[in-house]
Design an enzyme around this catalytic site. Structure first.
Site, PDB file in Angstrom:
ATOM      1  N   HIS A   1       3.767   8.335   0.311  1.00 31.22           N
ATOM      2  CA  HIS A   1       4.038   7.379  -0.762  1.00 31.22           C
ATOM      3  C   HIS A   1       2.821   6.471  -0.886  1.00 31.22           C
ATOM      4  O   HIS A   1       2.233   6.048   0.114  1.00 31.22           O
ATOM      5  CB  HIS A   1       5.278   6.552  -0.409  1.00 31.22           C
TER       6      HIS A   1
ATOM      7  N   CYS B   1      11.303   3.437  -3.808  1.00 34.57           N
ATOM      8  CA  CYS B   1      10.090   4.240  -3.565  1.00 34.57           C
ATOM      9  C   CYS B   1      10.380   5.524  -2.798  1.00 34.57           C
ATOM     10  O   CYS B   1       9.565   6.443  -2.798  1.00 34.57           O
ATOM     11  CB  CYS B   1       9.060   3.414  -2.812  1.00 34.57           C
TER      12      CYS B   1
ATOM     13  N   ASN C   1       1.166   1.669  -7.045  1.00 36.93           N
ATOM     14  CA  ASN C   1       2.454   2.107  -6.507  1.00 36.93           C
ATOM     15  C   ASN C   1       3.376   2.436  -7.681  1.00 36.93           C
ATOM     16  O   ASN C   1       3.845   1.537  -8.382  1.00 36.93           O
ATOM     17  CB  ASN C   1       3.043   0.995  -5.643  1.00 36.93           C
TER      18      ASN C   1
HETATM   19  N1  ACO Z   1      -4.853 -12.067  -5.042  1.00 36.82           N
HETATM   20  C1  ACO Z   1      -5.343 -12.973  -4.219  1.00 36.82           C
HETATM   21  N2  ACO Z   1      -4.645 -13.508  -3.195  1.00 36.82           N
HETATM   22  C2  ACO Z   1      -3.388 -13.086  -3.031  1.00 36.82           C
HETATM   23  C3  ACO Z   1      -2.803 -12.123  -3.860  1.00 36.82           C
HETATM   24  C4  ACO Z   1      -3.588 -11.609  -4.917  1.00 36.82           C
HETATM   25  N3  ACO Z   1      -3.128 -10.680  -5.777  1.00 36.82           N
HETATM   26  N4  ACO Z   1      -1.534 -11.891  -3.459  1.00 36.82           N
HETATM   27  C5  ACO Z   1      -1.334 -12.671  -2.384  1.00 36.82           C
HETATM   28  N5  ACO Z   1      -2.451 -13.409  -2.126  1.00 36.82           N
HETATM   29  C6  ACO Z   1      -2.672 -14.376  -1.071  1.00 36.82           C
HETATM   30  C7  ACO Z   1      -1.381 -14.984  -0.545  1.00 36.82           C
HETATM   31  O1  ACO Z   1      -0.983 -16.058  -1.353  1.00 36.82           O
HETATM   32  C8  ACO Z   1      -1.780 -15.416   0.834  1.00 36.82           C
HETATM   33  O2  ACO Z   1      -2.465 -16.658   0.745  1.00 36.82           O
HETATM   34  P1  ACO Z   1      -2.227 -17.808   1.859  1.00 36.82           P
HETATM   35  O3  ACO Z   1      -2.696 -17.193   3.142  1.00 36.82           O
HETATM   36  O4  ACO Z   1      -3.067 -18.918   1.342  1.00 36.82           O
HETATM   37  O5  ACO Z   1      -0.739 -18.069   1.838  1.00 36.82           O
HETATM   38  C9  ACO Z   1      -2.807 -14.368   1.268  1.00 36.82           C
HETATM   39  O6  ACO Z   1      -3.237 -13.724   0.051  1.00 36.82           O
HETATM   40  C10 ACO Z   1      -2.247 -13.315   2.214  1.00 36.82           C
HETATM   41  O7  ACO Z   1      -1.016 -12.847   1.709  1.00 36.82           O
HETATM   42  P2  ACO Z   1      -0.193 -11.730   2.427  1.00 36.82           P
HETATM   43  O8  ACO Z   1       1.066 -11.463   1.663  1.00 36.82           O
HETATM   44  O9  ACO Z   1      -0.073 -12.073   3.889  1.00 36.82           O
HETATM   45  O10 ACO Z   1      -1.197 -10.498   2.267  1.00 36.82           O
HETATM   46  P3  ACO Z   1      -1.112  -9.060   2.894  1.00 36.82           P
HETATM   47  O11 ACO Z   1      -2.334  -8.760   3.604  1.00 36.82           O
HETATM   48  O12 ACO Z   1       0.199  -8.814   3.598  1.00 36.82           O
HETATM   49  O13 ACO Z   1      -1.109  -8.117   1.581  1.00 36.82           O
HETATM   50  C11 ACO Z   1       0.471  -6.860   0.292  1.00 36.82           C
HETATM   51  C12 ACO Z   1      -0.084  -8.232   0.625  1.00 36.82           C
HETATM   52  C13 ACO Z   1      -0.630  -6.048  -0.336  1.00 36.82           C
HETATM   53  C14 ACO Z   1       1.624  -7.033  -0.681  1.00 36.82           C
HETATM   54  C15 ACO Z   1       0.972  -6.132   1.579  1.00 36.82           C
HETATM   55  O14 ACO Z   1       1.738  -7.022   2.337  1.00 36.82           O
HETATM   56  C16 ACO Z   1       1.768  -4.875   1.307  1.00 36.82           C
HETATM   57  O15 ACO Z   1       1.242  -3.865   0.851  1.00 36.82           O
HETATM   58  N6  ACO Z   1       3.060  -4.873   1.664  1.00 36.82           N
HETATM   59  C17 ACO Z   1       3.907  -3.669   1.613  1.00 36.82           C
HETATM   60  C18 ACO Z   1       4.298  -3.296   0.218  1.00 36.82           C
HETATM   61  C19 ACO Z   1       5.191  -2.078   0.268  1.00 36.82           C
HETATM   62  O16 ACO Z   1       4.910  -1.090   0.925  1.00 36.82           O
HETATM   63  N7  ACO Z   1       6.356  -2.132  -0.395  1.00 36.82           N
HETATM   64  C20 ACO Z   1       7.315  -1.040  -0.249  1.00 36.82           C
HETATM   65  C21 ACO Z   1       7.329  -0.171  -1.394  1.00 36.82           C
HETATM   66  S1  ACO Z   1       7.584  -1.029  -2.906  1.00 36.82           S
HETATM   67  C22 ACO Z   1       9.178  -0.675  -3.459  1.00 36.82           C
HETATM   68  O17 ACO Z   1       9.995  -0.081  -2.805  1.00 36.82           O
HETATM   69  C23 ACO Z   1       9.520  -1.176  -4.850  1.00 36.82           C
END
Ligand code: ACO
Length: 323
Positions: A250, A114, A280
C-alpha cells in the site's frame, strides 16, 4: 483437481488533473521538501468535478478485462473496494456492473479503507477457489479528494484519486497462495471521518465529513503491524524471506514501505513504489501499483508477490501470490 484463483489481467486509471507539491504550497503552509522528505510524495491525481468513483472504476476494469483477454460478459462476480462510493446506494459495484452491461452476477462493495483491495481480493479468491465464481472483477477505486480537508496541511498533502482492477480467474495453475485479513476497531479514534450516513449526513456537507488522522501514532502502529503480517504470511506458507520476489505495498508513505522492505530483506528494485506519483489512493493503491509494475514488464509470470496494506479501522492484510 484443486481450483486456484489466478490474476489474468490488471488495469489502472488515474484522473487527468495532477496536483503537485508546489501547487499545495500555494494552498497551505507546507513545502515540496517537507512533503518529499516525510512521505516520498511529489504529486497526486485529482478527479474532475464531474468524475466519480464509478467512472474511475469502469476505466480500470475495462483495461484489466482487455489485458486478460476477457469480455464483460465473461464476468460472474464484481467486488469493488471503496470508501468513497458515488452514492449511499446502490453500491458502486452495482453501478460498474450496469456500465459494463453485465446482468445478474453478484456485485457488492467492500469498505476497509486503505486495506479495501486486499479485503476484496481475499473475498473474491474464496468465491473462485470454491467454484462460486470463475471470472471475478476485483476493483479498488477512490475519489478520496472529496473527503480531504484542503485546509489541513497534515492530511491534504497525502491523498490522491485513482482506480486499479484485476481479473481473477479459476485456474489449474497456482495463483493466490494465501490471504490474511485483520481489523482492530480500538484504534478508530486515530484515523476516521467522524460523521456518516446514520450519524449526521447533514454534517457531511458542512465540512465535518473529512479525514481526521493522528499521523504520527498511525505511522508507528502501521510499521509494527505490517512487520508482523510479513511474518504471518511467510509462516502460513512455509516460506522464507528470500522466496518472495516482489513487495507490492500500500502506497501511504515511502518510510513505511522501506520499513516493510527491510523486514523482508528486499532490495529497493524489488519493491514497487508509486507513492511518489500517485500519493495515497487508499483502496486503489495496491492494484494501481501492481498494474504499473506489470505493464512496465518488471513483474513477470511465475514470480512470487507479497501485497500488503494498512488503513483506517485499523484494518490490515496481505495476499501472497504467484503472478
Ligand atoms: N508541511 C509542513 N509541516 C507539516 C506538514 C506539512 N504538510 N504536516 C505536518 N507538519 C508539521 C507538524 O505540524 C509538526 O510540527 P510541530 O513539530 O511544530 O508540531 C511536524 O510537521 C511533524 O509532524 P508529524 O505529524 O510528527 O510528522 P511525521 O513525521 O509523523 O509525518 C505523516 C506525518 C506523513 C502524516 C506520517 O505520520 C504518516 O505517514 N503517517 C501514516 C499515514 C498512514 O499510513 N495512514 C494510513 C493509511 S490512510 C487511510 O487509511 C485513509
Amino acid at each position: 483437481m484443486t481450483i486456484h484463483a489466478r490474476i489474468t489481467g490488471t488495469g489502472g486509471y488515474l484522473p487527468e488533473k495532477v496536483l503537485t507539491n508546489h501547487d499545495l504550497e500555494r494552498m497551505v503552509d507546507t513545502s515540496h521538501e517537507w512533503i518529499v522528505e516525510r512521505t516520498g510524495i511529489h504529486q497526486r491525481h485529482i478527479a474532475a468535478e464531474d468524475e466519480f468513483t464509478c467512472d474511475l472504476a469502469e476505466r480500470a476494469a475495462r483495461r484489466a478485462l482487455e489485458a486478460a483477454g476477457r469480455r464483460p460478459a465473461d464476468v460472474d462476480l464484481i467486488v469493488v473496494a471503496t470508501t468513497t462510493p458515488d452514492r449511499v446506494f446502490p453500491s458502486t459495484a452495482c453501478l460498474v456492473q450496469q456500465r459494463l452491461d453485465i446482468h445478474g452476477c453478484p456485485a457488492f462493495d467492500v469498505q476497509a479503507v486503505c486495506t479495501g483491495f486486499i479485503y476484496a481480493l481475499g473475498i473474491a479468491e474464496k468465491f473462485v477457489r470454491t467454484g462460486s465464481a470463475r471470472c471475478a472483477l476485483v476493483i479498488g477505486a477512490e475519489t478520496l479528494s472529496r473527503i480531504v480537508d484542503w485546509t489541513d496541511r497534515s492530511t491534504c498533502v497525502l491523498f490522491g484519486d485513482g482506480a486499479g482492477a484485476v481479473v481473477l480467474e479459476a485456474s489449474e495453475e497456482p495463483g493466490i497462495l494465501s490471504s490474511h485479513l485483520h481489523c482492530d476497531g480500538k484504534y478508530e479514534h486515530l484515523l476516521n471521518v467522524p460523521v456518516g450516513v446514520s450519524s449526521g449526513l447533514e454534517r457531511l456537507a458542512s465540512g465535518e465529513g473529512t479525514i481526521r488522522m493522528k499521523g504520527n501514532e498511525v505511522f508507528k502502529v502501521a510499521v509494527n503491524t505490517l512487520g508482523r503480517i510479513v511474518d504471518e504470511t511467510l509462516e502460513a506458507n512455509g516460506l522464507r524471506r528470500e522466496d518472495v520476489d516482489w513487495l507490492v505495498p500500500h502506497q501511504a508513505n515511502i518510510r513505511i514501505i522501506r520499513a516493510t522492505a527491510r523486514k523482508l530483506g528486499l532490495p529497493a528494485d524489488r519493491v514497487v513504489v508509486t507513492v511518489d506519483r500517485h500519493g495515497n489512493t487508499s483502496a486503489a493503491s495496491v492494484p494501481l501499483a501492481l498494474d504499473v509494475a506489470v505493464r512496465e514488464g518488471r513483474i513477470r509470470r511465475g514470480e512470487t508477490l507479497l501485497m500488503e496494506a494498512f488503513g483506517g479501522g485499523f484494518t490490515w492484510g496481505s495476499v501472497l501470490m504467484v503472478y
